[in-house]
Design a protein around this motif. Sequence first.
Motif, PDB file in Angstrom:
ATOM      1  N   ALA A  34      16.946 -74.176 -75.806  1.00 45.14           N
ATOM      2  CA  ALA A  34      17.935 -73.125 -76.053  1.00 45.14           C
ATOM      3  C   ALA A  34      19.333 -73.715 -75.947  1.00 45.14           C
ATOM      4  O   ALA A  34      19.609 -74.545 -75.072  1.00 45.14           O
ATOM      5  N   PHE A  35      20.232 -73.257 -76.827  1.00 47.45           N
ATOM      6  CA  PHE A  35      21.590 -73.789 -76.906  1.00 47.45           C
ATOM      7  C   PHE A  35      22.618 -72.682 -76.668  1.00 47.45           C
ATOM      8  O   PHE A  35      22.530 -71.610 -77.303  1.00 47.45           O
ATOM      9  N   PRO A  36      23.630 -72.900 -75.823  1.00 56.17           N
ATOM     10  CA  PRO A  36      24.737 -71.950 -75.738  1.00 56.17           C
ATOM     11  C   PRO A  36      25.456 -71.755 -77.073  1.00 56.17           C
ATOM     12  O   PRO A  36      25.981 -70.671 -77.337  1.00 56.17           O
ATOM     13  N   ALA A  37      25.505 -72.779 -77.914  1.00 54.48           N
ATOM     14  CA  ALA A  37      26.121 -72.654 -79.237  1.00 54.48           C
ATOM     15  C   ALA A  37      25.388 -71.583 -80.034  1.00 54.48           C
ATOM     16  O   ALA A  37      24.219 -71.741 -80.386  1.00 54.48           O
ATOM     17  N   GLY A  38      26.063 -70.481 -80.295  1.00 56.80           N
ATOM     18  CA  GLY A  38      25.473 -69.425 -81.105  1.00 56.80           C
ATOM     19  C   GLY A  38      24.317 -68.699 -80.468  1.00 56.80           C
ATOM     20  O   GLY A  38      23.627 -67.925 -81.138  1.00 56.80           O
ATOM     21  N   ASN A  39      24.061 -68.926 -79.164  1.00 59.27           N
ATOM     22  CA  ASN A  39      22.883 -68.340 -78.515  1.00 59.27           C
ATOM     23  C   ASN A  39      21.652 -68.630 -79.368  1.00 59.27           C
ATOM     24  O   ASN A  39      20.864 -67.755 -79.702  1.00 59.27           O
ATOM     25  N   SER A  40      21.515 -69.914 -79.724  1.00 53.84           N
ATOM     26  CA  SER A  40      20.475 -70.323 -80.666  1.00 53.84           C
ATOM     27  C   SER A  40      19.418 -71.155 -79.970  1.00 53.84           C
ATOM     28  O   SER A  40      19.564 -71.534 -78.800  1.00 53.84           O
ATOM     29  N   GLY A  41      18.329 -71.454 -80.685  1.00 52.31           N
ATOM     30  CA  GLY A  41      17.279 -72.251 -80.082  1.00 52.31           C
ATOM     31  C   GLY A  41      16.205 -72.641 -81.075  1.00 52.31           C
ATOM     32  O   GLY A  41      16.164 -72.171 -82.221  1.00 52.31           O
ATOM     33  N   VAL A  42      15.330 -73.513 -80.617  1.00 51.80           N
ATOM     34  CA  VAL A  42      14.151 -73.921 -81.389  1.00 51.80           C
ATOM     35  C   VAL A  42      12.966 -73.876 -80.437  1.00 51.80           C
ATOM     36  O   VAL A  42      13.108 -74.107 -79.231  1.00 51.80           O
ATOM     37  N   SER A  43      11.784 -73.577 -80.959  1.00 51.82           N
ATOM     38  CA  SER A  43      10.642 -73.417 -80.058  1.00 51.82           C
ATOM     39  C   SER A  43       9.327 -73.683 -80.770  1.00 51.82           C
ATOM     40  O   SER A  43       9.202 -73.477 -81.982  1.00 51.82           O
ATOM     41  N   LEU A  44       8.352 -74.144 -79.988  1.00 53.58           N
ATOM     42  CA  LEU A  44       6.980 -74.311 -80.451  1.00 53.58           C
ATOM     43  C   LEU A  44       6.064 -73.541 -79.505  1.00 53.58           C
ATOM     44  O   LEU A  44       6.160 -73.684 -78.280  1.00 53.58           O
ATOM     45  N   TRP A  45       5.177 -72.744 -80.084  1.00 53.08           N
ATOM     46  CA  TRP A  45       4.227 -71.930 -79.332  1.00 53.08           C
ATOM     47  C   TRP A  45       2.825 -72.415 -79.682  1.00 53.08           C
ATOM     48  O   TRP A  45       2.470 -72.511 -80.866  1.00 53.08           O
ATOM     49  N   PHE A  46       2.035 -72.725 -78.667  1.00 53.51           N
ATOM     50  CA  PHE A  46       0.737 -73.347 -78.882  1.00 53.51           C
ATOM     51  C   PHE A  46      -0.402 -72.369 -78.620  1.00 53.51           C
ATOM     52  O   PHE A  46      -0.261 -71.406 -77.847  1.00 53.51           O
ATOM     53  N   LYS A  47      -1.526 -72.625 -79.251  1.00 54.46           N
ATOM     54  CA  LYS A  47      -2.681 -71.750 -79.104  1.00 54.46           C
ATOM     55  C   LYS A  47      -3.281 -71.868 -77.708  1.00 54.46           C
ATOM     56  O   LYS A  47      -3.068 -72.843 -76.996  1.00 54.46           O
ATOM     57  N   LYS A  48      -4.045 -70.864 -77.365  1.00 53.77           N
ATOM     58  CA  LYS A  48      -4.647 -70.817 -76.032  1.00 53.77           C
ATOM     59  C   LYS A  48      -5.570 -72.011 -75.821  1.00 53.77           C
ATOM     60  O   LYS A  48      -6.391 -72.353 -76.669  1.00 53.77           O
ATOM     61  N   GLN A  49      -5.403 -72.650 -74.651  1.00 57.26           N
ATOM     62  CA  GLN A  49      -6.176 -73.824 -74.292  1.00 57.26           C
ATOM     63  C   GLN A  49      -7.435 -73.430 -73.504  1.00 57.26           C
ATOM     64  O   GLN A  49      -7.491 -72.367 -72.884  1.00 57.26           O
ATOM     65  N   ALA A  50      -8.405 -74.298 -73.500  1.00 54.18           N
ATOM     66  CA  ALA A  50      -9.612 -74.057 -72.710  1.00 54.18           C
ATOM     67  C   ALA A  50      -9.331 -74.227 -71.220  1.00 54.18           C
ATOM     68  O   ALA A  50      -9.903 -73.530 -70.374  1.00 54.18           O
ATOM     69  N   THR A  51      -8.442 -75.157 -70.897  1.00 53.38           N
ATOM     70  CA  THR A  51      -8.038 -75.392 -69.511  1.00 53.38           C
ATOM     71  C   THR A  51      -6.513 -75.439 -69.456  1.00 53.38           C
ATOM     72  O   THR A  51      -5.866 -75.736 -70.464  1.00 53.38           O
ATOM     73  N   PRO A  52      -5.921 -75.159 -68.298  1.00 59.25           N
ATOM     74  CA  PRO A  52      -4.458 -75.118 -68.209  1.00 59.25           C
ATOM     75  C   PRO A  52      -3.803 -76.449 -68.573  1.00 59.25           C
ATOM     76  O   PRO A  52      -4.239 -77.517 -68.146  1.00 59.25           O
ATOM     77  N   THR A  53      -2.769 -76.361 -69.375  1.00 59.58           N
ATOM     78  CA  THR A  53      -1.955 -77.515 -69.739  1.00 59.58           C
ATOM     79  C   THR A  53      -0.817 -77.652 -68.734  1.00 59.58           C
ATOM     80  O   THR A  53      -0.244 -76.655 -68.298  1.00 59.58           O
TER      81      THR A  53
END
Length: 693
Positions: free
Chosen positions: A79-98
């Motif tokens: 997340a960036f203060p510039a423009g209240n902007s950001g980039v993100s990756l969301w991953f699928k549910k894992q069999a065991t905790p990552t």
Amino acid sequence: MNLMLCMKARQRVLLVLLFMLITSIIIGGGRGIAAESAKAEILNFALSRGKIHNAFYRQGPVAAHTVLTSGLKPRLIVAFPAGNSGVSLWFKKQATPTVWHTVDHMTAVTETTASGELLHGITAEITVDTAQLTLEKAVLGSVRTIRNYMHGVGLPAALTSSLERRGNRLVWSRKGLDHRGGYKLSLEVMDGAAIVDVANEITFRAVPGKTLRLRVLALTGDKPLTPIESAELLNDKAAPDLLSRQVLTFLSYKEKMLAGSWRFLTYFGRDTLLSVRLLQSVLQPEAMEAGLGSVIERLNDNGEVAHEEDIGEFALLQHQEAEEPLSRRPVYDYNMIDDDYMLPAIMAHYLLDDETDPARVEAFLARKTTRGETYGAALMANFAFVLKSATPFAQAAVASHLISIKDGSKVGDWRDSQEGLGGGTYSYNVNAIFVPAALKAIGRLGDSGILHAYVSDKAIFAQASSYARIWRAQAPGLFKVVLAAAEVKAKVTAYAASQGISAAPALASLDDAPVTYYALALDRQGTAIPVLQSDIGYMMLFDRPSEVEIMDALRSIMRPFPAGLMTPVGLVVANPAFAPQALQQTFTKGNYHGAVIWSWQQALLAEGLKRQLSRDDLSSDVRKVLIKYQRDLWVVINESEKVRTSELWSWQAVEGRFVYAPFGQERGHTTESNAAQLWSTVYLAIQPPPVSK
């Protein structure tokens, strides 16, 4: 002995200042950064809250917060203060905790696009304890868009990013909706492979027997903010709390102070006002005025304070939805009502009570907003708004003439989740505390004469003083609730059992006298919403209550929960034990404004107790009680020292005991907590009282 303690305290301050000086002269190696940016102060720190690891970086035009969430549903956000902007990756549910590990080798990066625009951000290396990660979604753009996705709102098709594969490196990017700027996120597998199957499902796979190691590049094209460097921010009175200093520095810019990270990386009026008020004794004047000036700059023509702003691409989306021409012109939200009445009281404290240089006061009031209006004239518009809205109650002091939240809204003060006021219409803190405080402050400012150049009719000041006396005498009593002792004991016993905690400490704090407290709010008919609440801290800071009022208010909240608000892990902000069962379900330890602990509310009460103890008209018996409550409060504040920069936290009942729980990381929690919150840094100014002997 006192001399030795003083010398040790000074040594600690000197050590912290020396560390920050060394940090400020470190020269970073970001690619493509101009020479003047490369010489800027580097801020680089990390903290973990439960399963979320947070890494912060700031240097010149680059400011970024990397958020790594471990567990069965891992995610990566920058997340960036510039423009209240950001980039993100969301991953699928894992069999065991990552499990994500620490962020290494973070540096600033600036890239130039083919069209000549600059993208600013960071690059870093991250290891993650898993054999593979399969991507669910890449979301690039406004932090508001990322927050919406977190809460289940689908990503609009227009915000879909393009994907380019370069060997083991995948790059997501897109331009802004107006074809300017843009966002870029690159993830390169350093030990392993990035695999894209025939269905275009993307999996990052580690080399067998090794952990997955990734190189991240995250960039935004939104306009950078201008940092307030650490040397310009605090004076030598500030506490030697390095983490709080780092958090405050990350959130402080010449254009505005940011409410919190990662979720609120932009201006919030209420947060700014309360933060500068509580930090005032340790902020340098330029920083104080940056905060106050950002509020005055955003007043509307009616004199109302802007609560929040939609900026950058989220502003583009708002204009698009309104069928207006695409524009990055900010969209301001004026839906809240508490900040309108905070402004006069907090401005009076700065202009009159803090020994601010008169020449500085004169220059500050003469400054002009971007609309060409002086700060003094803008403040007078706010004062006129306050006086007009306070007139009906001053003329006939009945509940229906109190200041209500706006029509069609369920929110209006800092408890701004949909359930935060319990369905109430008239907020306690607005009506019992802030309206009379605002009116009194306007009268005091009139008596001082410093605003006379900005008003033609000076009668407004005398009228405000007259209204203040009526509001102060009549409004608080409308929120008072009195319960019989037997009813209180029965409700406390039942509620404790429902929460899996012992009722014994709470019951032991009660006697056979009725319990008096101030309700959270009143409904449209003027009936109390029977939730015990922590905004008594406002009373202690902004009012001069009688001894009876002090004792009734403080006794009600300082008892052990669920008779009061005190728990071993902090002061909860709401206790629904006295409320009907249906209302109890919206004030749980999983609700954003339920039986949870907000760091700044504890600081507010601590500063309020200190202010009351500075009075010379209290009896010795009342002073003794205040000192005991002050000591009890600081015990739990000190217990939570490691998490105090957080926005809020919750608790669990383990074998009848209270145990700290990060908010947002347990089943039933409605959202999550910021790791860095502006008003949670106020302990830099608010310190425990000297230990008495």
